[in-house]
Scaffold this motif. Structure first.
Motif, short mmCIF file in Angstrom:
data_model
loop_
_atom_site.label_atom_id
_atom_site.label_comp_id
_atom_site.label_asym_id
_atom_site.label_seq_id
_atom_site.Cartn_x
_atom_site.Cartn_y
_atom_site.Cartn_z
N TRP A 176 74.85 50.62 34.11
CA TRP A 176 73.84 51.46 33.47
C TRP A 176 74.19 51.59 32.00
CZ3 TRP A 176 70.47 52.13 37.23
CH2 TRP A 176 70.86 52.41 38.53
N LEU A 177 73.21 51.41 31.13
CA LEU A 177 73.38 51.66 29.70
C LEU A 177 72.40 52.75 29.30
CD1 LEU A 177 74.49 48.69 30.12
CD2 LEU A 177 73.80 48.26 27.77
N VAL A 178 72.90 53.86 28.79
CA VAL A 178 72.01 54.95 28.39
C VAL A 178 72.32 55.36 26.96
CG1 VAL A 178 71.69 55.81 30.74
CG2 VAL A 178 73.56 56.71 29.36
N PHE A 179 71.26 55.63 26.21
CA PHE A 179 71.40 56.08 24.83
C PHE A 179 70.11 56.80 24.43
CE2 PHE A 179 71.57 51.40 25.20
CZ PHE A 179 70.22 51.14 25.21
N PRO A 180 70.17 57.60 23.39
CA PRO A 180 68.97 58.33 22.97
C PRO A 180 67.87 57.39 22.48
CG PRO A 180 70.94 59.25 21.96
CD PRO A 180 71.33 57.93 22.55
N GLU A 181 66.64 57.75 22.74
CA GLU A 181 65.51 56.97 22.25
C GLU A 181 65.49 56.95 20.73
OE1 GLU A 181 60.91 56.66 23.61
OE2 GLU A 181 61.59 58.65 23.00
N HIS A 182 65.86 58.08 20.12
CA HIS A 182 65.93 58.18 18.66
C HIS A 182 67.36 58.53 18.27
CE1 HIS A 182 64.94 58.91 14.52
NE2 HIS A 182 65.35 60.16 14.59
N GLU A 183 67.94 57.71 17.40
CA GLU A 183 69.31 57.93 16.94
C GLU A 183 69.28 58.24 15.45
OE1 GLU A 183 72.35 55.14 18.44
OE2 GLU A 183 70.71 54.15 19.52
N PRO A 184 69.49 59.48 15.07
CA PRO A 184 69.48 59.82 13.64
C PRO A 184 70.61 59.13 12.90
CG PRO A 184 69.34 61.79 15.02
CD PRO A 184 69.70 60.66 15.91
N TYR A 185 70.30 58.61 11.73
CA TYR A 185 71.31 57.93 10.93
C TYR A 185 72.44 58.87 10.55
CZ TYR A 185 73.49 55.64 6.93
OH TYR A 185 74.40 55.10 6.05
N THR A 186 72.12 60.14 10.39
CA THR A 186 73.13 61.11 9.98
C THR A 186 74.02 61.56 11.13
OG1 THR A 186 71.48 62.86 10.30
CG2 THR A 186 71.75 61.99 8.07
N GLY A 187 73.74 61.06 12.34
CA GLY A 187 74.56 61.43 13.49
C GLY A 187 74.00 62.64 14.20
N GLY A 188 74.75 63.11 15.21
CA GLY A 188 74.32 64.29 15.94
C GLY A 188 73.27 64.03 16.99
#
Length: 363
Positions: free
Chosen positions: A43-55
């Motif tokens: 399984w690979l999971v990650f946010p749909e939107h990844e802010p460049y500034t992190g968080g």
């Protein structure tokens, strides 16, 4: 899923999770998998939107994935990381307590687009893998996918722009179907071996982002010329590697890694060397080996079209027997050409010695 079943390989399931409805998305995936019951390797999971500034909300997504996905398949590893540039991974703390592996993506055209610059990225790939491993405190690194161009613009502040009709989409690169693309793929495979990646996923299956053209052919043949139903040269690199599934791989040291790449594969007593010329000039490469004879196949401008139109016929042809001289094999590679050399049996370690730009002259 049908393609994975036809190829006899398990699925690597990647889910870009919405921050507004993460639990619902993960539950829907769990129910869908329970109904269809495909073979899954990760399984690979990650946010749909990844802010460049992190968080980004990786920790909450990973926690939910453990609660929702893991109970039904506890042996399937959960990879958490980024679906875009590596800098995004470095800007967010990894939820180590909720993850088994870390996942990253790679492409060679973030800052520059010429051939030389693309080759130069090959030396960086093992460094990126090691950096990701350190960030994950030693957890395995899964690289998925590797593509020639970014799949989308991660820095966009609004909706992604649509490609202009009659022009290639921004994620498409005509070098996908070229000999250079095949050589770059070999160099990247070598980098994955050198970096010790857990697994790697390349490209798509069919179409101008794949390893072979679709049955319909290129939608824009004047911009992306190809033959309907044919394979791209990089298909043969992946096939050469895949034939040694379950064996061992060794990243051979090249005298000049920006000029050529080389990889050794071994399974049982059978050893294979794959070499690629990254330049527009002919090269002679020396390989030290204890074998007296190697069976050699070439893929270059003289036979690439036949190898693309009839890949099975190309692969079934007998190799050219090539005798070594004093334990050294000389390989002559055409511009952007590739060579596959097989030896059986093998009894000792092999390594590259050097190269020459003048065919027939070794350094």
């Amino acid at each position: 899923m049908d393609e994975a079943g036809s190829l006899g390989i398990p699925l690597e399931v990647a889910l870009a999770v919405s921050s507004s409805e993460p639990e619902g998305q993960l539950s829907e995936l769990r129910d869908w998998m329970a109904e269809l019951r495909p073979a899954v390797c990760a399984w690979l999971v990650f946010p749909e939107h990844e802010p460049y500034t992190g968080g980004n909300p990786s920790e909450e997504i990973a926690r939910l994935a453990n609660r929702i996905l893991k109970p039904n398949a506890p042996s399937i590893p959960l990879a958490v990381g980024t679906n875009t540039d590596f800098i995004f991974l470095k800007r967010t703390r990894l939820p180590l307590q909720w993850m088994d592996q870390v996942c990253i993506t790679l492409n060679p055209q973030v800052h520059a687009f010429d051939l030389q610059s693309m080759v130069e990225t090959l030396e960086v790939q093992p460094v990126v893998i090691e950096s990701a491993r350190r960030m994950a405190q030693g957890r395995p690194v899964r690289v998925s996918p590797i593509t020639f161009r970014p799949r989308f613009n991660p820095y966009a502040t609004g909706p992604q722009a649509q490609s202009t009709p009659g022009e290639l989409p921004p994620q498409v690169d005509v070098r996908q179907a070229s000999l250079f693309g095949a050589g770059w793929t070999l160099g990247s495979l070598r980098a994955m071996v050198a970096g010790g990646s857990e697994s790697v996923t390349y490209y798509e299956t069919t179409g101008w982002l794949g390893v072979m053209e679709s049955e319909k052919g290129s939608p824009l043949p004047h911009l992306f010329p190809s033959v309907a139903g044919s394979v791209f040269p990089l298909y043969h690199v992946l096939a050469d590697y895949g034939e040694f599934a379950g064996g061992q791989a060794c990243a051979l040291s090249a005298a000049s890694p920006l000029i050529f790449s080389a990889l050794a594969l071994k399974r049982g007593e059978h050893t294979r060397y794959i070499l690629a010329n990254h330049t527009a000039e002919s090269l002679t490469i020396e390989l030290e080996t204890d074998g007296e004879t190697l069976d050699v196949w070439s893929l270059d401008a003289t036979n690439a079209e036949s190898g693309m139109r009839d890949p099975e016929g190309y692969r079934q042809k007998a190799g050219v027997p090539t005798r070594t001289q004093n334990g050294v094999a000389l390989f002559h590679l055409q511009p952007y050409g590739l060579i596959r050399a097989d030896h059986h049996p093998v009894r000792s370690t092999h390594f590259l010695l050097g190269f020459s730009r003048d065919a027939g002259v070794s350094s």
